[in-house]
Design a protein around this motif. Structure first.
Motif, short mmCIF file in Angstrom:
data_model
loop_
_atom_site.label_atom_id
_atom_site.label_comp_id
_atom_site.label_asym_id
_atom_site.label_seq_id
_atom_site.Cartn_x
_atom_site.Cartn_y
_atom_site.Cartn_z
N HIS A 187 0.82 -1.21 0.00
CA HIS A 187 0.00 0.00 0.00
C HIS A 187 0.85 1.26 0.00
CE1 HIS A 187 -3.02 -2.97 1.30
NE2 HIS A 187 -3.92 -2.12 0.81
N ALA A 188 2.11 1.15 0.39
CA ALA A 188 3.04 2.28 0.28
C ALA A 188 3.68 2.34 -1.09
CB ALA A 188 4.12 2.17 1.36
N GLY A 189 3.41 1.34 -1.95
CA GLY A 189 3.96 1.31 -3.29
C GLY A 189 5.41 0.88 -3.35
N CYS A 190 5.91 0.15 -2.31
CA CYS A 190 7.31 -0.25 -2.25
C CYS A 190 7.57 -1.44 -3.18
CB CYS A 190 7.71 -0.61 -0.83
SG CYS A 190 7.42 0.73 0.36
N SER A 191 8.68 -1.38 -3.89
CA SER A 191 9.00 -2.42 -4.87
C SER A 191 10.11 -3.37 -4.42
CB SER A 191 9.40 -1.78 -6.20
OG SER A 191 10.50 -0.89 -6.01
N THR A 192 10.99 -2.94 -3.54
CA THR A 192 12.11 -3.79 -3.11
C THR A 192 12.26 -3.71 -1.59
OG1 THR A 192 13.70 -1.98 -3.43
CG2 THR A 192 13.38 -3.52 -5.27
N MET A 193 12.95 -4.74 -1.05
CA MET A 193 13.20 -4.80 0.39
C MET A 193 14.66 -5.13 0.63
SD MET A 193 11.71 -7.44 3.28
CE MET A 193 12.78 -8.73 2.65
N ASN A 194 15.28 -4.40 1.56
CA ASN A 194 16.67 -4.64 1.94
C ASN A 194 16.76 -4.86 3.45
OD1 ASN A 194 17.76 -4.15 -0.75
ND2 ASN A 194 17.28 -1.98 -0.38
N LEU A 220 14.27 -2.51 5.39
CA LEU A 220 14.20 -1.21 4.73
C LEU A 220 13.59 -1.39 3.35
CD1 LEU A 220 14.90 1.83 4.72
CD2 LEU A 220 17.13 1.18 3.73
N PHE A 221 12.50 -0.69 3.11
CA PHE A 221 11.82 -0.77 1.82
C PHE A 221 12.16 0.48 1.00
CE2 PHE A 221 9.33 -3.22 4.83
CZ PHE A 221 9.11 -4.41 4.15
N THR A 222 12.43 0.26 -0.27
CA THR A 222 12.78 1.36 -1.18
C THR A 222 11.86 1.34 -2.39
OG1 THR A 222 14.42 -0.04 -2.28
CG2 THR A 222 15.19 1.34 -0.45
N GLY A 223 11.91 2.45 -3.12
CA GLY A 223 11.05 2.57 -4.31
C GLY A 223 9.59 2.67 -3.98
N CYS A 224 9.26 3.25 -2.82
CA CYS A 224 7.87 3.37 -2.37
C CYS A 224 7.24 4.59 -3.03
CB CYS A 224 7.80 3.48 -0.85
SG CYS A 224 8.63 2.12 0.02
#
Length: 729
Positions: free
Chosen positions: A532-539, A547-551
């Protein structure tokens, strides 16, 4: 020289004891029951058994220079009756007779009550959400598991308190602890009979993906929900086993110590029961940070909603400890050596009925058969002081049961804490407030030498103070902004209004509401899940944080490189009311528990001696029926009204994810005021309607242990002293 006396090993009242000695007793002993003789010092004669055996009691005066540690007046009580020896059947080793004292009885009963509180009121409340997740249980099914304990207790209380009150109390207590231990082992059994708990983290992180599938399409019936019957059986055994502990255990302590010391002993006993749940919260929170499949590697972290901790360890350890502690309890005699003197010297404070029917309970044979049960119930129902003390206990039990169940959830919602943090903070509050209040209440009754009416007034004062401090619930923290629920999505120059989790920035992610995994965006807004935050990757960071990026929905500070970043978990609360709230909550808990032992002492004193165990059983039935069982239901309903976001499982509502903090505080305050006002009124009515015996002193300055028996002359004459009569053996 002292006479040789025959005695019974079990007396339901002082009158029964004195009736056995109407020959040697002075003719002046004509005081009608239940008005008892004036209570004397701990020094008294030891009596023998009803079988006709004679027990010789040796008296030695202090002036003779004999070293007797057992009594300050220089008298030694020699238990000649084998029924007063500590042991198991014919096995009564001399070495264990050292433990045949009230203090050691108190120690073992304290350990048992500590284990009961830790297991039932601590571990159960802490691990219930983990059990729901592990075994696919609905909330109402978890509620049935929790209620099985009280249901079992209500079914057994009348039987156990009535027959156990005239039976061998330590055996009832020991077998009860054994059954409670069996219940704990049964409760932990499903962990060992089910397949290992395995979760593929990548399938449940909820990242933005075009091929997101509905969980309900692939969900197969696991069959694990049937294990709820095993949990219900374990809780039922818990209820059956714990029933004798707070009825027969209390009366056994009360019968074997001076009445002035009884509140202290009972206070220590209940303090252990209060510290138990606090230890359960702390240990339960610690065990939940251990993965349920010990030795199996997992990518889950305790912050992940799919995490299941080692909920079963506490029940195994608690059950094993209960098995060990049951053995010494089973070895205690029906009455401790020398305890008969406390029965003979007790001052009756039983409420006097206008029709005089209270004298029925003075018959030594009353209550020995089941046909006397209806009359026993009728006598208690005709006692208005007893009834209003029961109702006051029910109102207090409602608050205690409700807050113990939902207190951690309240802290979790108001101050944005994790479940383990909330349970830990709540445990820190209960230990000093609940435990200290319970012990101090019993000590105050002894220190001030309060009589029955004074005790009830003290309870009313405690209820009034806690009523005033409960207004702390007017203070609440604002909700953390959650996109689509309490705050709008910020997508560029436009903002999408609240009430919709799917917007343009996550419309292509095909997010589903069944996968709840909250994340905190760099913009300070909480999102339902990474999807729902639109995140595409997870680190994974070096601190083991996800840590989620590309949100695409997170609008952060571009200069600092925060745009499109989010961290797993809820956002930290900026509310600073927590220290003030916990301070006043401490006062509420302290004064609520401060009157618990005094109220229990008043209950024991306002009924005839022969009805004490049964009276406690009836009181516990009232307290559980009107307080313990409906309490969590009432508070749960009140809290559910303030829910903003419900869990959805394949079209069905589950638990609540997010509450409206202001509404939760207001509803909790309303419920607290209602029950505290009712409790204060019930204590007031109990005090007004109480009718003491004509010769029972009601001044708080008069001690129950004063009397002429404190001094013994050099001819070793032993005297029981009453206000009017002197009985010399």
């Amino acid at each position: 020289m002292p006479n040789l006396l025959n005695t019974d090993t079990s007396f339901s009242s002082k009158q029964e004891l004195l009736d056995l000695h109407d020959g040697p007793v002075s003719p002046g002993l004509d005081t009608p029951c239940p008005v008892g003789s004036r209570e004397d010092s701990p020094s008294a004669s030891s009596l023998s058994s009803p079988s006709g055996e004679l027990a010789q009691v040796g008296f030695r005066t202090a002036s003779a220079g004999n070293d007797l540690a057992s009594n300050s007046n220089g008298m030694q009580f020699i238990p000649a009756d084998s029924e007063q020896l500590c042991g198991w059947g014919a096995l009564t080793p001399r070495a264990i007779q050292t433990f045949n004292t009230p203090r050691w009885v108190l120690f073992f009963l304290c350990v048992a009550s500590f284990l009961q509180g830790m297991i039932i009121n601590g571990f159960i409340n802490t691990v219930i959400t983990s059990i729901e997740r592990r075994f696919d249980l609905r909330s109402y099914q978890a509620g049935l598991i929790a209620s099985s304990y009280d249901i079992a207790a209500c079914l057994c209380l009348a039987f156990v308190s009535y027959f156990g009150g005239t039976g061998h109390k330590p055996r009832w207590l020991g077998w009860g602890v054994l059954i409670m231990a069996l219940g704990s082992l049964v409760f932990a059994l499903p962990h060992f009979t089910t397949p290992p708990y395995q979760v593929n983290l990548l399938e449940h992180t909820g990242l933005c993906s075009t091929n997101q599938t509905e969980p309900c399409q692939n969900m197969e019936a696991s069959g694990l929900s049937a294990y709820r019957y095993v949990f219900m059986l374990g809780q039922f055994l818990h209820g059956v086993g714990a029933t004798p502990l707070y009825t027969l255990g209390v009366t056994y302590l009360d019968e074997n110590v001076k009445s002035s010391y009884a509140p202290v002993y009972i206070g220590i006993f209940y303090t252990a029961a209060i510290v138990g749940p606090a230890a359960g919260y702390l240990l339960g929170g610690f065990f939940l940070n251990i993965y349920t499949e010990i030795g199996q590697a997992t990518d889950l972290t305790p912050e992940n909603p799919l995490w299941v901790g080692a909920w079963w360890i506490g029940f195994l350890a608690g059950g094993a400890a209960a098995l060990v502690i049951a053995l010494p309890i089973l070895g205690y005699p029906r009455q401790l050596p020398g305890s008969q003197r406390y029965v003979a010297m007790r001052v009756s404070e039983a409420h006097q009925l206008k029709d005089g029917s209270h004298t029925t309970a003075c018959d030594p044979q009353f209550g020995k058969t089941v046909k006397d049960m209806p009359r026993s119930v009728l006598l208690l129902l005709k006692n208005p002081t007893f009834i209003f003390l029961c109702l006051a206990g029910a109102t207090e039990a409602t608050l205690i049961a409700g807050m113990s169940t939902f207190g951690p959830k309240f802290l979790e919602s108001q101050f944005s804490l994790s479940a383990s943090e909330a349970a830990t903070w709540f445990g820190y509050m209960v230990v000093p407030a609940g435990g200290g209040g319970t012990f101090l209440g019993g000590y105050i009754v002894k220190k001030l030498n309060l009589r029955c009416r004074g005790i009830i007034r003290f309870c009313m004062l405690c209820a009034l103070v806690s009523l005033l401090t409960i207004f702390i619930f007017l203070i609440h923290c604002p909700n953390i902004p959650m996109a689509g629920v309490t705050a709008p999505y910020h997508t560029g120059p436009l903002s999408v209004l609240e009430g919709n989790l799917t917007v343009s920035c996550n419309a292509g992610c095909h997010c589903v509401k069944e996968l709840y995994n909250p994340v905190c965006g760099a913009d300070g807004v909480m999102y339902y899940s990474p999807c729902h935050a639109g995140c595409s990757t997870m680190n994974q960071t070096k601190f083991l944080l996800q840590l989620f990026t590309g949100c695409s929905c997170v609008v952060g500070n571009v200069t600092w490189g925060e745009e499109g970043l989010a961290i797993a978990g809820k956002c930290t609360s900026t509310c600073y009311h927590m220290p003030l709230f916990l301070t006043f909550l401490f006062i509420v808990i302290f004064f609520t528990f401060l009157c618990s032992i005094p109220a229990l002492t008043a209950t024991l004193r306002c009924v005839p001696d022969s009805q004490r165990s049964f009276g406690l059983g009836i009181q516990w039935i009232v307290v559980r029926t009107l307080g313990g069982i409906p309490g969590p239901i009432a508070f749960g309903s009140v809290i559910d009204i303030s829910c903003l976001l419900w869990q959805e499982q394949c079209g069905e509502h589950g638990s609540c994810y997010l509450y409206q903090n202001s509404a939760m505080s207001n509803y909790t305050l309303t419920a607290g005021i209602i029950y505290k006002v009712l409790g204060t009124v019930f204590f007031l009515l109990a005090s007004i309607l109480y009718q003491p015996p004509p010769e029972s002193p009601q001044s708080s300055c008069e001690s129950t242990d004063q009397g002429a028996g404190d001094n013994i002359d050099t001819q070793s004459e032993y005297t029981f002293t009453n206000r009017k009569n002197y009985i010399t053996f």
